[in-house]
Write a protein that holds these residues in place. Structure first.
Motif, PDB file in Angstrom:
ATOM      1  N   LEU A  62       4.411 -16.880  -0.636  1.00 36.91           N
ATOM      2  CA  LEU A  62       4.031 -15.911  -1.666  1.00 36.91           C
ATOM      3  C   LEU A  62       2.519 -15.672  -1.649  1.00 36.91           C
ATOM      4  CD1 LEU A  62       6.353 -17.057  -4.587  1.00 36.91           C
ATOM      5  CD2 LEU A  62       6.581 -14.999  -3.189  1.00 36.91           C
ATOM      6  N   SER A  63       1.763 -16.738  -1.464  1.00 37.26           N
ATOM      7  CA  SER A  63       0.305 -16.587  -1.412  1.00 37.26           C
ATOM      8  C   SER A  63      -0.083 -15.721  -0.233  1.00 37.26           C
ATOM      9  CB  SER A  63      -0.371 -17.958  -1.260  1.00 37.26           C
ATOM     10  OG  SER A  63       0.008 -18.804  -2.296  1.00 37.26           O
ATOM     11  N   PHE A  64       0.552 -15.967   0.905  1.00 33.48           N
ATOM     12  CA  PHE A  64       0.239 -15.153   2.076  1.00 33.48           C
ATOM     13  C   PHE A  64       0.538 -13.684   1.825  1.00 33.48           C
ATOM     14  CE2 PHE A  64      -0.028 -13.396   6.151  1.00 33.48           C
ATOM     15  CZ  PHE A  64       1.120 -12.648   6.361  1.00 33.48           C
ATOM     16  N   ALA A  65       1.718 -13.401   1.254  1.00 35.14           N
ATOM     17  CA  ALA A  65       2.107 -12.009   1.010  1.00 35.14           C
ATOM     18  C   ALA A  65       1.079 -11.325   0.109  1.00 35.14           C
ATOM     19  CB  ALA A  65       3.495 -11.948   0.381  1.00 35.14           C
ATOM     20  N   SER A  66       0.613 -12.047  -0.918  1.00 32.70           N
ATOM     21  CA  SER A  66      -0.373 -11.474  -1.839  1.00 32.70           C
ATOM     22  C   SER A  66      -1.691 -11.212  -1.123  1.00 32.70           C
ATOM     23  CB  SER A  66      -0.631 -12.424  -3.009  1.00 32.70           C
ATOM     24  OG  SER A  66       0.579 -12.837  -3.574  1.00 32.70           O
ATOM     25  N   ILE A  67      -2.159 -12.223  -0.381  1.00 32.65           N
ATOM     26  CA  ILE A  67      -3.436 -12.069   0.337  1.00 32.65           C
ATOM     27  C   ILE A  67      -3.358 -10.912   1.314  1.00 32.65           C
ATOM     28  CG2 ILE A  67      -4.982 -13.179   2.002  1.00 32.65           C
ATOM     29  CD1 ILE A  67      -4.225 -15.864   0.674  1.00 32.65           C
ATOM     30  N   ASN A  68      -2.254 -10.850   2.037  1.00 27.61           N
ATOM     31  CA  ASN A  68      -2.054  -9.795   3.028  1.00 27.61           C
ATOM     32  C   ASN A  68      -2.142  -8.417   2.393  1.00 27.61           C
ATOM     33  OD1 ASN A  68      -0.791  -8.059   5.027  1.00 27.61           O
ATOM     34  ND2 ASN A  68      -0.050  -9.910   5.984  1.00 27.61           N
ATOM     35  N   LEU A  69      -1.445  -8.261   1.278  1.00 26.31           N
ATOM     36  CA  LEU A  69      -1.428  -6.958   0.607  1.00 26.31           C
ATOM     37  C   LEU A  69      -2.801  -6.596   0.058  1.00 26.31           C
ATOM     38  CD1 LEU A  69       0.651  -4.789  -0.078  1.00 26.31           C
ATOM     39  CD2 LEU A  69       0.973  -5.885  -2.285  1.00 26.31           C
ATOM     40  N   ILE A  70      -3.456  -7.579  -0.553  1.00 26.35           N
ATOM     41  CA  ILE A  70      -4.772  -7.320  -1.155  1.00 26.35           C
ATOM     42  C   ILE A  70      -5.777  -6.933  -0.083  1.00 26.35           C
ATOM     43  CG2 ILE A  70      -6.723  -8.429  -2.322  1.00 26.35           C
ATOM     44  CD1 ILE A  70      -4.597 -10.028  -3.929  1.00 26.35           C
ATOM     45  N   VAL A  71      -5.779  -7.679   1.012  1.00 25.65           N
ATOM     46  CA  VAL A  71      -6.726  -7.387   2.090  1.00 25.65           C
ATOM     47  C   VAL A  71      -6.471  -5.992   2.664  1.00 25.65           C
ATOM     48  CG1 VAL A  71      -7.373  -8.029   4.445  1.00 25.65           C
ATOM     49  CG2 VAL A  71      -7.192  -9.782   2.702  1.00 25.65           C
ATOM     50  N   THR A  72      -5.204  -5.670   2.899  1.00 26.42           N
ATOM     51  CA  THR A  72      -4.878  -4.357   3.482  1.00 26.42           C
ATOM     52  C   THR A  72      -5.323  -3.231   2.554  1.00 26.42           C
ATOM     53  OG1 THR A  72      -2.935  -5.355   4.487  1.00 26.42           O
ATOM     54  CG2 THR A  72      -3.031  -2.968   4.472  1.00 26.42           C
ATOM     55  N   LEU A  73      -4.973  -3.350   1.278  1.00 26.11           N
ATOM     56  CA  LEU A  73      -5.348  -2.297   0.330  1.00 26.11           C
ATOM     57  C   LEU A  73      -6.869  -2.190   0.205  1.00 26.11           C
ATOM     58  CD1 LEU A  73      -2.667  -2.790  -2.484  1.00 26.11           C
ATOM     59  CD2 LEU A  73      -2.826  -0.928  -0.852  1.00 26.11           C
ATOM     60  N   SER A  74      -7.542  -3.352   0.201  1.00 32.54           N
ATOM     61  CA  SER A  74      -9.013  -3.323   0.093  1.00 32.54           C
ATOM     62  C   SER A  74      -9.626  -2.621   1.281  1.00 32.54           C
ATOM     63  CB  SER A  74      -9.572  -4.750   0.046  1.00 32.54           C
ATOM     64  OG  SER A  74      -9.009  -5.448  -1.000  1.00 32.54           O
ATOM     65  N   ILE A  75      -9.087  -2.899   2.447  1.00 34.11           N
ATOM     66  CA  ILE A  75      -9.671  -2.300   3.647  1.00 34.11           C
ATOM     67  C   ILE A  75      -9.504  -0.793   3.643  1.00 34.11           C
ATOM     68  CG2 ILE A  75      -9.243  -2.049   6.123  1.00 34.11           C
ATOM     69  CD1 ILE A  75      -9.275  -5.007   6.338  1.00 34.11           C
ATOM     70  N   TYR A  76      -8.338  -0.316   3.304  1.00 33.89           N
ATOM     71  CA  TYR A  76      -8.261   1.144   3.419  1.00 33.89           C
ATOM     72  C   TYR A  76      -8.763   1.876   2.195  1.00 33.89           C
ATOM     73  CZ  TYR A  76      -3.541   2.000   1.378  1.00 33.89           C
ATOM     74  OH  TYR A  76      -2.456   2.106   0.569  1.00 33.89           O
ATOM     75  N   LYS A  77      -9.030   1.121   1.119  1.00 31.07           N
ATOM     76  CA  LYS A  77      -9.671   1.778  -0.022  1.00 31.07           C
ATOM     77  C   LYS A  77     -11.191   1.688   0.058  1.00 31.07           C
ATOM     78  CE  LYS A  77      -7.233   3.799  -3.171  1.00 31.07           C
ATOM     79  NZ  LYS A  77      -7.386   5.222  -3.308  1.00 31.07           N
ATOM     80  N   ASN A  78     -11.686   0.479   0.340  1.00 23.21           N
ATOM     81  CA  ASN A  78     -13.130   0.251   0.241  1.00 23.21           C
ATOM     82  C   ASN A  78     -13.869   0.367   1.564  1.00 23.21           C
ATOM     83  OD1 ASN A  78     -12.735  -0.330  -2.491  1.00 23.21           O
ATOM     84  ND2 ASN A  78     -12.193  -2.440  -2.008  1.00 23.21           N
ATOM     85  N   VAL A  79     -13.220  -0.033   2.653  1.00 23.15           N
ATOM     86  CA  VAL A  79     -13.905   0.006   3.947  1.00 23.15           C
ATOM     87  C   VAL A  79     -13.679   1.367   4.616  1.00 23.15           C
ATOM     88  CG1 VAL A  79     -14.053  -1.032   6.233  1.00 23.15           C
ATOM     89  CG2 VAL A  79     -13.691  -2.484   4.231  1.00 23.15           C
ATOM     90  N   LEU A  80     -12.408   1.748   4.728  1.00 24.89           N
ATOM     91  CA  LEU A  80     -12.099   3.007   5.403  1.00 24.89           C
ATOM     92  C   LEU A  80     -12.219   4.203   4.475  1.00 24.89           C
ATOM     93  CD1 LEU A  80      -8.976   1.864   7.436  1.00 24.89           C
ATOM     94  CD2 LEU A  80     -11.344   1.944   8.157  1.00 24.89           C
ATOM     95  N   ARG A  81     -12.115   3.944   3.183  1.00 28.02           N
ATOM     96  CA  ARG A  81     -12.215   4.992   2.154  1.00 28.02           C
ATOM     97  C   ARG A  81     -11.254   6.147   2.425  1.00 28.02           C
ATOM     98  NH1 ARG A  81     -16.901   3.656  -0.739  1.00 28.02           N
ATOM     99  NH2 ARG A  81     -18.318   2.374   0.484  1.00 28.02           N
ATOM    100  N   ILE A  82      -9.997   5.791   2.596  1.00 35.68           N
ATOM    101  CA  ILE A  82      -8.981   6.811   2.836  1.00 35.68           C
ATOM    102  C   ILE A  82      -8.764   7.588   1.547  1.00 35.68           C
ATOM    103  CG2 ILE A  82      -6.577   7.227   3.496  1.00 35.68           C
ATOM    104  CD1 ILE A  82      -8.237   6.063   5.748  1.00 35.68           C
ATOM    105  N   SER A  83      -8.973   8.894   1.620  1.00 33.43           N
ATOM    106  CA  SER A  83      -8.877   9.691   0.401  1.00 33.43           C
ATOM    107  C   SER A  83      -7.483  10.307   0.255  1.00 33.43           C
ATOM    108  CB  SER A  83      -9.934  10.796   0.438  1.00 33.43           C
ATOM    109  OG  SER A  83      -9.890  11.448   1.698  1.00 33.43           O
TER     110      SER A  83
END
Lengths: 128, 207
Positions: free
Chosen positions: A64-85
């Protein structure tokens, strides 16, 4: 002013996947974005698997911890790093969220098992 | 230790076979060996598929034809905008019909890729299972859920809840490493083989 999106397959391909995606200004080519998310997830699986094996974290809490970390990291990357609009251009947030998730889950379990066995396998056997 | 004659006829210490070691001992190198074997099997499978399928000119021709007709069909469906009697709908119907005519060829291609996969993975799986029969190769950090028990404890005589058999580890390796190796090597087409066109034609509401 953001750089225009680059197409994969042209001369900019030698720049590397992440260079292309970061330089796209929030509108990367769909295949490039999918690849970037896929490999990011694999890297997260590798790192988290090794850490959880060393700690050790056992049972459903680990998964469960892995699934959460995985999702958070993915969402952070495409929101904050890639800034997908425009997520709809890539099939929506759900399509991007599940890209590469299953291979990353299996990779996490494999690395977690190997890491746990390497560092704590003897302890578990001794306790039996 | 026991002395015996080796292959050259000289006296040597008898090498312990894998199945001679106590079954409740775990050697972590077994697990890493299985991972290495799985990687080799996956690479071999990809190479075979590329040599016998994706590299051939016949596959490339079929692929080009299918992609072209698919694009025509998608474009025509978009332009038809649900009007089944329009000229665009007829064009879409024609393109779909062209695609269905290649169903047999597509089935042959799929069969070849499946054979390439089975020819590599199944014998290697069989060899791994027999080499590591009865041995615990790793300790799982979790208890497998009910339906995975059979796989996780395969060939283990009295497994503890955290024991991992070679079969389970091999299946796990294939599940995660194959897709990554396919992407890394880039020999297979990115989008994979197209799905069957037979059902597509029947589902199209625009026709």
């Amino acid at each position: 002013m953001p750089a225009p999106p680059k197409q994969s397959g042209d001369e900019n391909e030698k720049g590397g996947l992440w260079s292309r995606v970061l330089a796209s200004g929030g509108s990367p080519v769909k295949e490039d974005l999918q690849d970037a998310i896929h490999w990011t997830r694999q890297a997260v699986s590798l790192i988290v698997g090794i850490i959880f094996g060393i700690v050790p974290l056992r049972g459903a809490a680990g998964i469960l911890s892995f699934a959460s970390i995985n999702l958070i990291v993915t969402l952070s990357i495409y929101k904050n790093v890639l800034r997908i609009s425009d997520e709809e251009k890539y099939g929506g947030r759900w399509a991007l969220s599940k890209e590469g998730f299953m291979p990353s889950l299996f990779l996490f379990i494999l690395v977690w098992t190997l890491s746990f066995s390497s560092f704590h396998g003897e302890t578990v056997l001794g306790a039996q | 230790s026991t002395l015996c004659r080796n292959r050259t006829g000289n006296l040597a210490q008898q090498q312990k076979k894998t199945w001679d070691l106590p079954l409740d001992s775990m050697n972590i190198t077994d697990a890493y060996a299985i991972v290495g074997i799985s990687i080799v099997a996956s690479v071999l499978s990809e190479v075979l598929q590329w040599v016998f399928v994706y590299r051939t000119s016949s596959y490339k021709q079929v692929r080009t034809y299918l992609d072209r007709n698919n694009k025509k069909k998608e474009k025509a469906i978009k332009k038809a905008q649900g009007n089944a009697a329009s000229k665009q709908a007829k064009k879409a119907s024609q393109a779909a019909s062209n695609l269905r005519s290649f169903e047999q060829t597509l089935a042959t291609i799929r069969m070849k890729t499946m054979v390439a996969t089975l020819v590599t993975l199944v014998p290697i799986w069989s060899a791994v299972s027999s080499q590591y029969f009865g041995r615990v190769v790793a300790q799982l950090p979790f208890t497998p859920i009910g339906m995975l028990h059979g796989l996780a404890y395969r060939s283990l005589s009295s497994p503890s809840p955290f024991d991992c058999s070679a079969t389970f580890l091999y299946v796990l390796c294939n599940a995660c490493l194959r897709s990554n190796i396919t992407k890394l090597l880039g020999l297979a087409p990115r989008e994979g083989l197209p799905n069957s066109f037979m059902m597509q034609g029947q589902d199209q509401k625009v026709f």
